[in-house]
Enzyme design. Structure first.
Site, PDB file in Angstrom:
ATOM      1  N   ASP A 119      -3.875  17.784 -34.354  1.00 47.42           N
ATOM      2  CA  ASP A 119      -3.418  16.566 -35.022  1.00 47.42           C
ATOM      3  C   ASP A 119      -3.521  16.647 -36.416  1.00 47.42           C
ATOM      4  O   ASP A 119      -4.428  16.641 -37.140  1.00 47.42           O
ATOM      5  CB  ASP A 119      -4.553  15.586 -34.641  1.00 47.42           C
ATOM      6  N   ASP A 310       7.589  15.835 -39.352  1.00 43.59           N
ATOM      7  CA  ASP A 310       6.756  15.815 -38.158  1.00 43.59           C
ATOM      8  C   ASP A 310       7.308  16.711 -37.126  1.00 43.59           C
ATOM      9  O   ASP A 310       8.585  16.491 -36.666  1.00 43.59           O
ATOM     10  CB  ASP A 310       6.457  14.391 -37.827  1.00 43.59           C
TER      11      ASP A 310
END
Length: 435
Positions: A119, A310
């Site tokens: 993450d 991302d």
């Protein structure tokens, strides 16, 4: 997907990240010495435990887009964690599950194999430990820290505990054990003790790695994961803990769902990288037309960047309204010969009937202090089902959630991040040959 880190840096946060392989694997490696990670796509790689050989290409793609939308809606709302977003040759394996990548690693002495979610929005690495008062269900057994000779709970007075100040529960003199509380924007959380332990990636071991031993963990976590490995930029992220080794550099290369010819560029494309792995997008180019990104609303910070790099979201999301609508209108005008159709899944905002002779206009992204990054047609338009091709860019509210430069637009580019110099570069390549 392959990630290549220089010495030990995380682009998905760990080193140089390089995504490659015809089997939709990605490799993470360092250009000096360091970490190497193999990334396996959840739906498209036969090596994934979630691969369904009976599923069609469109069904797999539908799952990917569903996770992208879910990630946009709930994942990018960090609440009680550091807002940093970031990413040798350590070796590990990463798998994308429910929009995230899973990393396989060993923890403890003797080592125990676990899977954790990689993450970039988290700083703290934590896993579920015994005893667990409230834990989400997952495949692997709980980590038994008492069976590990290298496990050590940190004291309240330790520098590591102080470094996580603001996210640690009140320490009591009676027990003098550092406790942590991490809460995510969707309500998920992990509570437990901060400790040090030995982590092993392939043949490389990291001793006294600071992590959270969670005894109370609830929320929207994958049942394939034992916890989270924090790839952010906070003091306790793996990037920060390995700073001396990785030198803040890493790269990654993402393999597309289907191989297509890639446009090649002889030079690198550089643009500033701000905190949270954000970039500053100035314009979107369609043919000979350009569209300026709207200014952030009052209270926003231009210095923080206006679009997030991302690799966990396949879709790209741009500000909703006139800006996005004008881009789509310009594309439709340039492709007036196509027969537009509605997306049956109601996910894409511009779709048309696939034809071999259709030529899309030149589409590029103008970032701050950089030339226009031209996006290959095969990244912008994807055949989502038999005879149906769609635009991989969708609208989002502005300024939150923050617009996203998703993984589809990054296919077959080596994306290199230098966190110390605060720069990111793109270079077109064939990522399937980067393993």
């Amino acid at each position: 997907m392959t990630v290549c880190f220089t010495t030990l840096s995380l682009c998905l946060i760990l080193v140089s990240l390089s995504l490659c392989s015809e089997a939709h694997e990605s490799l993470v490696s360092s250009t000096t010495s360091g970490l190497r990670l193999d990334l396996i796509h959840r739906d498209f790689s036969p090596l994934s435990p979630f691969y369904n050989p009976l599923a069609t290409h469109s069904e797999r793609l539908e799952n990917v887009i569903r996770r992208s939308n879910s990630r946009l809606a709930r994942h990018f709302k960090p609440k009680c964690i550091s807002p940093s977003k970031s990413p040798c040759l350590i070796e590990s394996t990463l798998r994308q599950v429910e929009g995230d990548y899973l990393m396989k690693l060993l923890i403890g002495t003797p080592p125990v194999e676990i899977l954790v979610t990689a993450d970039t929005g988290s700083d703290l690495t934590w896993i579920q430990c015994k005893p667990c008062k409230r834990c989400f269900q997952h495949i692997n057994p709980l980590f038994n820290q008492r069976a590990s000779s290298s496990y050590k709970t940190l004291k309240c007075t330790s520098n590591q505990c102080k470094a996580f100040e603001g996210f640690t529960a009140k320490c009591t003199q009676k027990h003098n054990r550092c406790r942590y509380n991490v809460t995510y924007g969707d309500g998920s959380y992990s509570h437990g003790h901060l400790a040090t332990e030995t982590l092993t990636f392939g043949k490389t071991s990291i001793e006294k790695y600071v992590f959270g031993c969670g005894h109370n963990n609830r929320g929207l976590f994958s049942n394939s994961s034992s916890g989270v490995i924090g790839l952010g930029r906070g003091a306790l992220s793996i990037v920060s803990q390995l700073e001396e080794s990785i030198r803040g550099r890493f790269s990654y290369c993402l393999v597309p769902f289907s191989q297509n010819e890639t446009r090649q560029f002889r030079r690198h494309f550089f643009t500033p990288l701000t905190k949270l792995y954000n970039l500053h997008l100035e314009k979107v180019i369609v043919g000979n037309k350009s569209f300026e990104v709207p200014v952030e609303k009052p209270g926003g910070s231009v210095q923080s960047g206006n679009i997030m790099l991302d690799s966990g979201s396949s879709m790209t999301y741009l500000p909703k309204g006139e800006f996005y609508d004008s881009i789509v209108s310009a594309i439709k005008e340039a492709m007036s010969e196509v027969e537009t159709i509605d997306d049956p899944g109601r996910t894409f905002h511009f779709c048309y009937k696939t034809k071999p002779d259709i030529k899309a206009p030149r589409i590029g992204f103008q970032f701050k202090d950089a030339a226009v990054l031209e996006i290959p047609e095969s990244n912008i338009f994807v055949e989502v089902s038999d005879g149906v091709t769609c635009f991989t860019v969708a609208p989002t509210h502005w300024p939150f959630p923050l617009p996203i430069f998703g993984s589809a637009l990054q296919w077959n580019f080596v994306v290199s991040c230098d966190l110390r110099k605060k720069m990111v570069s793109f270079q077109a390549t064939d990522c399937s040959k980067k393993v």
